[in-house]
Design a protein around this motif. Structure first.
Motif, mmCIF file in Angstrom:
data_model
loop_
_atom_site.group_PDB
_atom_site.id
_atom_site.type_symbol
_atom_site.label_atom_id
_atom_site.label_comp_id
_atom_site.label_asym_id
_atom_site.label_seq_id
_atom_site.Cartn_x
_atom_site.Cartn_y
_atom_site.Cartn_z
ATOM 1 N N THR A 52 47.106 59.839 36.669
ATOM 2 C CA THR A 52 46.085 60.557 37.434
ATOM 3 C C THR A 52 45.992 60.097 38.882
ATOM 4 O OG1 THR A 52 44.375 58.984 36.729
ATOM 5 C CG2 THR A 52 44.703 60.957 35.368
ATOM 6 N N GLU A 53 46.532 58.920 39.178
ATOM 7 C CA GLU A 53 46.366 58.361 40.518
ATOM 8 C C GLU A 53 47.538 57.452 40.842
ATOM 9 O OE1 GLU A 53 43.284 55.198 42.548
ATOM 10 O OE2 GLU A 53 42.443 56.754 41.245
ATOM 11 N N THR A 54 47.917 57.443 42.104
ATOM 12 C CA THR A 54 48.979 56.526 42.519
ATOM 13 C C THR A 54 48.454 55.091 42.479
ATOM 14 O OG1 THR A 54 48.387 56.568 44.859
ATOM 15 C CG2 THR A 54 49.888 58.284 44.071
ATOM 16 N N PRO A 55 49.333 54.101 42.459
ATOM 17 C CA PRO A 55 48.860 52.710 42.446
ATOM 18 C C PRO A 55 48.214 52.311 43.765
ATOM 19 C CG PRO A 55 51.245 52.800 42.660
ATOM 20 C CD PRO A 55 50.800 54.196 42.373
ATOM 21 N N ASP A 56 47.533 51.190 43.734
ATOM 22 C CA ASP A 56 47.003 50.575 44.947
ATOM 23 C C ASP A 56 48.187 49.948 45.675
ATOM 24 O OD1 ASP A 56 45.875 49.005 46.899
ATOM 25 O OD2 ASP A 56 44.246 48.270 45.634
ATOM 26 N N PHE A 57 48.539 50.529 46.816
ATOM 27 C CA PHE A 57 49.768 50.122 47.496
ATOM 28 C C PHE A 57 49.652 48.764 48.182
ATOM 29 C CE2 PHE A 57 49.986 54.792 47.360
ATOM 30 C CZ PHE A 57 51.183 54.939 46.675
ATOM 31 N N SER A 58 48.460 48.213 48.228
ATOM 32 C CA SER A 58 48.328 46.886 48.823
ATOM 33 C C SER A 58 49.048 45.836 47.987
ATOM 34 C CB SER A 58 46.846 46.517 48.974
ATOM 35 O OG SER A 58 46.203 46.487 47.706
ATOM 36 N N TYR A 59 49.336 46.161 46.717
ATOM 37 C CA TYR A 59 50.109 45.256 45.867
ATOM 38 C C TYR A 59 51.615 45.534 45.951
ATOM 39 C CZ TYR A 59 45.688 43.875 43.730
ATOM 40 O OH TYR A 59 44.418 43.386 43.508
ATOM 41 N N LEU A 60 51.986 46.560 46.723
ATOM 42 C CA LEU A 60 53.404 46.936 46.872
ATOM 43 C C LEU A 60 53.722 47.048 48.362
ATOM 44 C CD1 LEU A 60 53.290 49.911 44.315
ATOM 45 C CD2 LEU A 60 53.842 47.532 43.795
ATOM 46 N N PRO A 61 53.549 45.993 49.131
ATOM 47 C CA PRO A 61 53.543 46.099 50.600
ATOM 48 C C PRO A 61 54.877 46.474 51.224
ATOM 49 C CG PRO A 61 53.554 43.796 49.929
ATOM 50 C CD PRO A 61 53.366 44.593 48.680
ATOM 51 N N ASN A 62 55.980 46.348 50.496
ATOM 52 C CA ASN A 62 57.300 46.610 51.086
ATOM 53 C C ASN A 62 58.026 47.769 50.410
ATOM 54 O OD1 ASN A 62 57.253 44.359 52.998
ATOM 55 N ND2 ASN A 62 57.401 43.053 51.184
#
Length: 767
Positions: A251-261
């Motif tokens: 339903t939602e994309t991940p929190d991209f702050s945990y995937l910074p690169n």
């Protein structure tokens, strides 16, 4: 031979001798050991790349595999090049391929001397071996890669602790596998995790993925990547590639702050995805590709997405609820590909003229594109204003533009379409315009033009001079194409079902057309159709489809069945048979249906005992209840037909197409003759209907030849002598062997003639 030849290429004589000695020590039937000579010459990282491909990556995308191997510090860029140069891998399209013998050699090397102890292998790929290791908890530190693929109807279940001893595992591929237990002791050095059909709703918090470079979890049961209450313990700083496509519960994309690169994100066909997390702004220094195609619940994009300065590819096709792109679209300064097919977008922001690097814009099926809507703050209702055409100003690098099925009328065709000087492909099919007034001749780079299914199209202004493929199928009211003679490099012409077409001016003058489709173009006079066929049959190399009930009278050999037999005649001039054209009339009980059967031509040389099967260089057959004629050209390089050969040619279009008649014409190349002291040349003024000149040869139909015209001694004769001498020397040095051994025979008379001709030229030069 390819592998060994590539290995020895550019090596010294001593290295050749050393390799040959090593080959002699290996038994003839031990092919893998001989292939391993090339493998042994690789460095350590190249060997690892080869073994990884042979066990896990055959058939996969090169860039995808390259990302994984780069994360393993294996330098795939130079590695792929070396393996390709050594013929240890091939690349088809962008897929990595490997011969079965090389694959087996790689897997044999992995097994080494521990054939029965698979837990000691560095890579595990066989299903039975993997199940044995996991079921018995017998994994070891020696295993670096593991692949287990189960059927979707028979999910395999194991305990997580079965992986606890695989501490050096870097490559893991699971398909429809369920694991039970805590992930605390799961391998922590994974670079590639490919888990198709991942059964959990969230990725476990204690699954340590800090070294992960590629996470491929398509068709998963994920609702979110992580639970709100159980965020990951640490960021995935090494992750470059994330694919959650076809996860229909997401339903939602991940929190991209945990995937910074993160560099590439695929969320294809995530049908419940309704939100792109605003934290995507943290990827403005890394994300280059975002694919959201088929996310049918996605109604808007966050403003933070437009801050992605490095984004090169944005794919939104099939996001049917997406109505607008923000005015800040132009800030995506690196964008080269924008695809938004079949969306509800009503306009392209005016800032799009700032997309100076945009090379591909695809808006196929955007039927509301021309309606400008103004939104109010109160109820978000919209009011439709006047229709206005799309502006393409500023798109100086645009190479591909797709505006098919966009309800384009004459007034809505972009007025500045003719200013796109870099445009190579233009798709306007399925639109409603009647008179296409765009001056395509002003588009110097346009090579592909698609106007299929423009059922209202009556006229066009011009065609581009560098056009290679022109599609105007099902343009049912089109009566005349623009002048085609200027399209000197046109290779394929598709006019199927243009029922009212009466004229294709200049078509018979084109020399490079390989494929012509004119099925059901019954209003074109038969004399014009015959002239096109006759002109094409002389020098083309493809196929023609036209309405007709019988093969033309001037075709040499004809028979009222699907096959024809003939004897290759003695040429009347000094000429070489370079090919032949097959003709056939056909009909079907089905109407306007594409056959799934691939057409096939079989040639039997009764004299030499050869049998050849070839697929024509044309498309599949479109079946009609009305009779049609097909003609296809074949080069004699494959068949090596010679004078007095007894030949049978048969045509097979499948059981749904009846072959009514078959015919053959032969095509020859004139060669320069040197009788006595004078040289001869082909008449420069041979009628265009009798000759077709290509860059290197003159091809003449068997029934359309005339005697050569003799010339006196002069500058032209001298130049001709030098040219023929150069031809003989080059041919002797670089001549290619024919494909079959029994075609290498040359009789003594032919050799003596060539020798006499050569001596005559040398005598003339001495004089």
């Amino acid at each position: 031979m390819e592998v060994l030849g590539a290995f020895l290429y550019k090596r010294s004589v001593s290295e050749w001798k050393s390799t040959l000695k090593a080959l002699k020590r290996i038994p003839d039937d031990n092919i893998q050991a001989k292939l391993q000579i090339s493998f042994d010459a690789l460095n350590a990282s190249q060997k690892d790349i080869f073994l990884d491909i042979s066990c896990f990556f055959i058939g996969m995308d090169k860039d995808y595999v390259g990302c994984i191997l780069d994360g393993c510090k294996l330098d795939p860029g130079i590695g792929f090049s070396v393996l390709k140069e050594r013929c240890l891998i091939t690349i088809h399209g962008n897929s990595l391929m490997m011969h079965d013998l090389l694959r087996d050699m790689g897997r044999y090397i992995v097994q080494g001397t521990s054939l029965r102890n698979c837990e000691r292998w560095s890579r595990l790929w066989d299903r039975d071996h993997v199940i044995d290791v996991l079921a018995n908890y017998s994994g070891t530190d020696e295993t670096e890669g593991l692949s287990l693929k189960a059927d979707v109807t028979a999910v395999e279940n194991f305990e997580v602790k079965a992986f606890s001893n695989l501490r050096k595992l870097r490559l893991l591929q699971l398909c429809h596998v369920a694991l039970n237990g805590s992930y605390e002791n799961f391998p922590k050095g994974l670079r590639w995790l490919c888990w198709l059909g991942f059964p959990e709703e969230y990725v476990p918090r204690n699954l340590h993925l800090r070294s992960l470079v590629v996470m491929d979890m398509q068709k998963s049961n994920l609702k979110r990547l992580w639970s709100d209450q159980k965020k990951p313990q640490e960021s995935l700083k090494e992750l470059k590639y994330l694919d959650l496509s076809h996860s229909i519960q997401l339903t939602e994309t991940p929190d991209f702050s945990y995937l910074p690169n993160l560099e590439k994100l695929f969320l294809i066909n995530c049908q419940r995805l309704a939100k792109v997390h605003e934290s995507i702004k943290v990827l403005q220094g890394s994300l280059i590709l975002l694919n959201l195609s088929g996310c049918i619940k996605l109604g808007e994009l966050p403003l933070e997405l437009y801050t992605l300065k490095l984004l090169e590819t944005l794919i939104l096709s099939g996001c049917s609820q997406l109505e607008r792109l923000d005015d800040t679209l132009g800030e995506l300064e690196s964008l080269t590909i924008l695809k938004a097919d079949y969306t509800a977008i009503t306009q392209i922001p005016s800032s799009s003229d700032q997309l100076k690097k945009l090379k591909e814009l695809s808006l196929h099926g955007c039927k509301e594109l021309w309606k400008h809507r103004q939104y109010t703050n109160s109820d978000e209702s919209s009011q439709v204003a006047l229709l206005s055409p799309l502006s393409l100003n500023g798109l100086i690098c645009l190479r591909t533009l797709r505006l098919g099925s966009c309800n384009l009328s004459d007034e809505l065709v972009p007025a500045n379409l003719g200013s796109l000087s870099s445009l190579e492909e233009l798709d306007l099919q399925g639109n409603d315009f009647r008179n296409l007034q765009t001056d395509f001749a002003g588009l110097p780079s346009l090579q592909i033009l698609k106007l299929d299914n423009c059922s209202e199209l009556r006229s066009m202004f011009s065609l581009p001079k560098k056009l290679r493929s022109f599609y105007a199928r099902n343009c049912t009211v089109l009566e005349r194409t623009p002048e085609l003679q200027e399209c000197s490099v046109l290779q394929s012409l598709h006019l199927t079902n243009c029922y009212n077409l009466v004229e294709t001016p200049g078509l018979e003058e084109l020399k490079m057309v390989r494929v012509i489709h004119m099925e059901m173009c019954n209003n074109i006079p038969y004399t014009d159709r015959e002239r096109i066929m006759q002109k094409w049959a002389v020098g083309a190399n493809g196929g023609v489809f036209v309405p007709g009930s019988s093969i033309p009278e001037w075709v040499n050999f004809k028979n009222g069945t699907r096959s024809i037999s003939f004897t290759v005649p003695e040429p009347t001039l000094n000429s070489v048979l370079v090919g032949f054209t097959v003709w056939t009339t056909y009909v079907s009980q089905q109407d306007d249906v594409m056959s799934a059967y691939i057409p096939k031509i079989t040639l039997k040389n009764q004299t030499k005992g050869d049998v050849w099967s070839r697929n024509p260089a044309t498309d599949l057959i479109r079946m009609y209840r009305e009779k049609h004629i097909w003609q296809g050209h074949f080069s004699n390089e494959d068949f090596v037909l010679e004078t007095r050969d007894e030949v049978e040619v048969s045509v097979d279009f499948g059981d749904k197409v009846a072959i009514l008649e078959t015919g053959i014409t032969l095509a020859y190349r004139e060669v320069i003759e040197v009788p006595n002291v004078q040289l001869t040349e082909i008449d420069d003024e041979v009628d265009n209907e009798q000759l077709t000149e290509t860059d290197d040869e003159v091809v003449i139909d068997e029934s359309q030849r005339r005697p050569p015209r003799k010339m006196g001694m002069g500058l032209k004769t001298l130049l001709g002598a030098f040219g023929l001498l150069a031809f003989i020397v080059v041919l002797g040095k670089h001549g290619r062997p024919l494909r079959r051994h029994n075609h290498l025979r040359r009789n003594k008379v032919e050799k003596d003639k060539e020798k006499d001709a050569t001596l005559l030229i040398f005598s003339f030069l001495d004089y």
